[in-house]
Design a protein around this motif. Sequence first.
Motif, PDB file in Angstrom:
ATOM      1  N   VAL A  45      29.758-152.614  28.179  1.00  0.00           N
ATOM      2  CA  VAL A  45      30.643-151.471  27.985  1.00  0.00           C
ATOM      3  C   VAL A  45      30.228-150.758  26.702  1.00  0.00           C
ATOM      4  O   VAL A  45      30.116-151.384  25.650  1.00  0.00           O
ATOM      5  CB  VAL A  45      32.118-151.899  27.879  1.00  0.00           C
ATOM      6  CG1 VAL A  45      33.009-150.684  27.628  1.00  0.00           C
ATOM      7  CG2 VAL A  45      32.562-152.641  29.133  1.00  0.00           C
ATOM      8  N   LEU A  46      30.013-149.466  26.802  1.00  0.00           N
ATOM      9  CA  LEU A  46      29.665-148.640  25.644  1.00  0.00           C
ATOM     10  C   LEU A  46      30.870-147.782  25.292  1.00  0.00           C
ATOM     11  O   LEU A  46      31.396-147.062  26.151  1.00  0.00           O
ATOM     12  CB  LEU A  46      28.457-147.758  25.957  1.00  0.00           C
ATOM     13  CG  LEU A  46      28.065-146.694  24.921  1.00  0.00           C
ATOM     14  CD1 LEU A  46      27.743-147.327  23.578  1.00  0.00           C
ATOM     15  CD2 LEU A  46      26.872-145.875  25.431  1.00  0.00           C
ATOM     16  N   VAL A  47      31.325-147.842  24.039  1.00  0.00           N
ATOM     17  CA  VAL A  47      32.497-147.095  23.588  1.00  0.00           C
ATOM     18  C   VAL A  47      32.051-146.002  22.618  1.00  0.00           C
ATOM     19  O   VAL A  47      31.404-146.289  21.606  1.00  0.00           O
ATOM     20  CB  VAL A  47      33.528-148.018  22.915  1.00  0.00           C
ATOM     21  CG1 VAL A  47      34.780-147.231  22.530  1.00  0.00           C
ATOM     22  CG2 VAL A  47      33.903-149.179  23.839  1.00  0.00           C
ATOM     23  N   LEU A  48      32.405-144.755  22.932  1.00  0.00           N
ATOM     24  CA  LEU A  48      31.972-143.595  22.158  1.00  0.00           C
ATOM     25  C   LEU A  48      33.143-143.005  21.381  1.00  0.00           C
ATOM     26  O   LEU A  48      34.203-142.737  21.951  1.00  0.00           O
ATOM     27  CB  LEU A  48      31.393-142.531  23.095  1.00  0.00           C
ATOM     28  CG  LEU A  48      30.239-143.007  23.980  1.00  0.00           C
ATOM     29  CD1 LEU A  48      30.004-142.036  25.123  1.00  0.00           C
ATOM     30  CD2 LEU A  48      28.972-143.169  23.160  1.00  0.00           C
ATOM     31  N   PRO A  49      32.992-142.772  20.067  1.00  0.00           N
ATOM     32  CA  PRO A  49      34.097-142.276  19.242  1.00  0.00           C
ATOM     33  C   PRO A  49      34.304-140.776  19.353  1.00  0.00           C
ATOM     34  O   PRO A  49      33.465-140.042  19.885  1.00  0.00           O
ATOM     35  CB  PRO A  49      33.638-142.655  17.829  1.00  0.00           C
ATOM     36  CG  PRO A  49      32.143-142.514  17.892  1.00  0.00           C
ATOM     37  CD  PRO A  49      31.765-143.003  19.277  1.00  0.00           C
ATOM     38  N   GLY A  50      35.428-140.313  18.815  1.00  0.00           N
ATOM     39  CA  GLY A  50      35.753-138.902  18.828  1.00  0.00           C
ATOM     40  C   GLY A  50      35.137-138.134  17.680  1.00  0.00           C
ATOM     41  O   GLY A  50      34.398-138.684  16.851  1.00  0.00           O
ATOM     42  N   LEU A  51      35.457-136.851  17.614  1.00  0.00           N
ATOM     43  CA  LEU A  51      34.938-135.964  16.574  1.00  0.00           C
ATOM     44  C   LEU A  51      35.315-136.467  15.184  1.00  0.00           C
ATOM     45  O   LEU A  51      36.470-136.826  14.943  1.00  0.00           O
ATOM     46  CB  LEU A  51      35.489-134.552  16.787  1.00  0.00           C
ATOM     47  CG  LEU A  51      35.110-133.492  15.749  1.00  0.00           C
ATOM     48  CD1 LEU A  51      33.612-133.239  15.751  1.00  0.00           C
ATOM     49  CD2 LEU A  51      35.874-132.199  16.018  1.00  0.00           C
ATOM     50  N   MET A  52      34.348-136.487  14.293  1.00  0.00           N
ATOM     51  CA  MET A  52      34.487-136.902  12.898  1.00  0.00           C
ATOM     52  C   MET A  52      34.764-138.401  12.745  1.00  0.00           C
ATOM     53  O   MET A  52      34.979-138.883  11.636  1.00  0.00           O
ATOM     54  CB  MET A  52      35.590-136.103  12.190  1.00  0.00           C
ATOM     55  CG  MET A  52      35.351-134.607  12.155  1.00  0.00           C
ATOM     56  SD  MET A  52      33.805-134.175  11.300  1.00  0.00           S
ATOM     57  CE  MET A  52      34.179-134.674   9.611  1.00  0.00           C
ATOM     58  N   ALA A  53      34.757-139.138  13.834  1.00  0.00           N
ATOM     59  CA  ALA A  53      35.010-140.576  13.786  1.00  0.00           C
ATOM     60  C   ALA A  53      33.706-141.341  13.971  1.00  0.00           C
ATOM     61  O   ALA A  53      32.696-140.794  14.432  1.00  0.00           O
ATOM     62  CB  ALA A  53      36.024-140.976  14.845  1.00  0.00           C
ATOM     63  N   SER A  54      33.738-142.613  13.644  1.00  0.00           N
ATOM     64  CA  SER A  54      32.573-143.480  13.796  1.00  0.00           C
ATOM     65  C   SER A  54      32.972-144.716  14.592  1.00  0.00           C
ATOM     66  O   SER A  54      34.102-144.805  15.101  1.00  0.00           O
ATOM     67  CB  SER A  54      32.051-143.899  12.415  1.00  0.00           C
ATOM     68  OG  SER A  54      32.980-144.764  11.773  1.00  0.00           O
ATOM     69  N   ASP A  55      32.073-145.689  14.677  1.00  0.00           N
ATOM     70  CA  ASP A  55      32.375-146.917  15.397  1.00  0.00           C
ATOM     71  C   ASP A  55      33.523-147.692  14.754  1.00  0.00           C
ATOM     72  O   ASP A  55      34.142-148.539  15.415  1.00  0.00           O
ATOM     73  CB  ASP A  55      31.133-147.805  15.463  1.00  0.00           C
ATOM     74  CG  ASP A  55      30.095-147.296  16.450  1.00  0.00           C
ATOM     75  OD1 ASP A  55      30.489-146.609  17.413  1.00  0.00           O
ATOM     76  OD2 ASP A  55      28.894-147.572  16.252  1.00  0.00           O
ATOM     77  N   VAL A  56      33.838-147.397  13.498  1.00  0.00           N
ATOM     78  CA  VAL A  56      34.972-148.059  12.845  1.00  0.00           C
ATOM     79  C   VAL A  56      36.265-147.746  13.603  1.00  0.00           C
ATOM     80  O   VAL A  56      37.118-148.611  13.780  1.00  0.00           O
ATOM     81  CB  VAL A  56      35.089-147.614  11.372  1.00  0.00           C
ATOM     82  CG1 VAL A  56      36.367-148.166  10.743  1.00  0.00           C
ATOM     83  CG2 VAL A  56      33.873-148.072  10.580  1.00  0.00           C
ATOM     84  N   SER A  57      36.398-146.512  14.087  1.00  0.00           N
ATOM     85  CA  SER A  57      37.627-146.098  14.774  1.00  0.00           C
ATOM     86  C   SER A  57      37.834-146.832  16.091  1.00  0.00           C
ATOM     87  O   SER A  57      38.972-147.003  16.538  1.00  0.00           O
ATOM     88  CB  SER A  57      37.614-144.584  15.017  1.00  0.00           C
ATOM     89  OG  SER A  57      36.627-144.238  15.985  1.00  0.00           O
ATOM     90  N   THR A  58      36.765-147.252  16.729  1.00  0.00           N
ATOM     91  CA  THR A  58      36.875-147.916  18.036  1.00  0.00           C
ATOM     92  C   THR A  58      36.812-149.435  17.923  1.00  0.00           C
ATOM     93  O   THR A  58      36.817-150.126  18.940  1.00  0.00           O
ATOM     94  CB  THR A  58      35.758-147.433  18.988  1.00  0.00           C
ATOM     95  OG1 THR A  58      34.476-147.823  18.469  1.00  0.00           O
ATOM     96  CG2 THR A  58      35.795-145.916  19.148  1.00  0.00           C
ATOM     97  N   ARG A  59      36.760-149.953  16.696  1.00  0.00           N
ATOM     98  CA  ARG A  59      36.623-151.403  16.518  1.00  0.00           C
ATOM     99  C   ARG A  59      37.768-152.196  17.143  1.00  0.00           C
ATOM    100  O   ARG A  59      37.522-153.227  17.796  1.00  0.00           O
ATOM    101  CB  ARG A  59      36.496-151.741  15.030  1.00  0.00           C
ATOM    102  CG  ARG A  59      36.182-153.218  14.758  1.00  0.00           C
ATOM    103  CD  ARG A  59      35.939-153.444  13.280  1.00  0.00           C
ATOM    104  NE  ARG A  59      34.733-152.741  12.837  1.00  0.00           N
ATOM    105  CZ  ARG A  59      34.468-152.471  11.563  1.00  0.00           C
ATOM    106  NH1 ARG A  59      35.341-152.824  10.620  1.00  0.00           N
ATOM    107  NH2 ARG A  59      33.358-151.866  11.230  1.00  0.00           N
ATOM    108  N   PRO A  60      39.047-151.776  16.982  1.00  0.00           N
ATOM    109  CA  PRO A  60      40.117-152.556  17.629  1.00  0.00           C
ATOM    110  C   PRO A  60      39.950-152.648  19.146  1.00  0.00           C
ATOM    111  O   PRO A  60      40.095-153.726  19.727  1.00  0.00           O
ATOM    112  CB  PRO A  60      41.380-151.786  17.243  1.00  0.00           C
ATOM    113  CG  PRO A  60      41.037-151.104  15.964  1.00  0.00           C
ATOM    114  CD  PRO A  60      39.592-150.709  16.130  1.00  0.00           C
TER     115      PRO A  60
END
Length: 255
Positions: A47-62
């Motif tokens: 599964v590949l999770v892509l973040p939103g505008l101005m966000a990074s992989d930190v935002s999708t960590r949970p």
Amino acid sequence: MSATAQTLRPPSKTLMFLEGRAIHEFGAFLGALPLLSLAPRGDGHPVLVLPGLMASDVSTRPLRSFLQNKGYIVSGWEQGRNLGLRHGVQDGMVDLVRELSDRHRRKISLVGWSLGGLYARQLAKMMPDRVRSVITLGSPFAGHPKATNAWRVYEMASGRRAEEDHRFGGSLSDPPPLPTTAIFSRTDGICAWQGCKEKSSAMAESIEVESSHCGMGHHPAVVYAVADRLAQAEGQWMPFDRSGWRSLIFPDPNR
């Protein structure tokens, strides 16, 4: 683009102000983890999770950590902060999809939050032989580029005008030729919810949640819905079942 999409307006200032509840939604996510553990486990596909505008992989960590605990092989997009389709971004995502599917010898699922969901849809259209399913979280694929409260930020970050056609993979509003789920909220304070809703078909659906835009990646209802969708066996996709207790949490998206 349809006439309806062209007339959409960004969410109200009141809804944008209420985006601050994303902090409380993260607390709700932590509190709901014992219940979320009852969500179905997956079959171990990538599964590949892509973040939103101005966000990074930190935002999708949970979300990524939760899915990893459910048995999936989960990856972030590995391109730092998402500043739009700058030079090399598209090629980087295409290369990563190829790498993940080749390494694990399986099709992968794409989960994209906001702008990341637009990328996910287009990648699936370009590489349907490598993608198993697509899930978008508050992604404005069916609205006018300025039907959001983030279009000015996009222009500053990417150096491109919101109206310019920088799409890849064809029309944004057309769903990929594979199972596609659009998760949206009518109280989204960033994107007009009508532009984040998918037309129902044999392989496409919408799931409504009561969430902020900025908290969508860790809202308990969203996390459950993502896990439920990913857990389906390949080639046996069925629309989301909101009967029973789920009807108390997931409103009828077509009401």
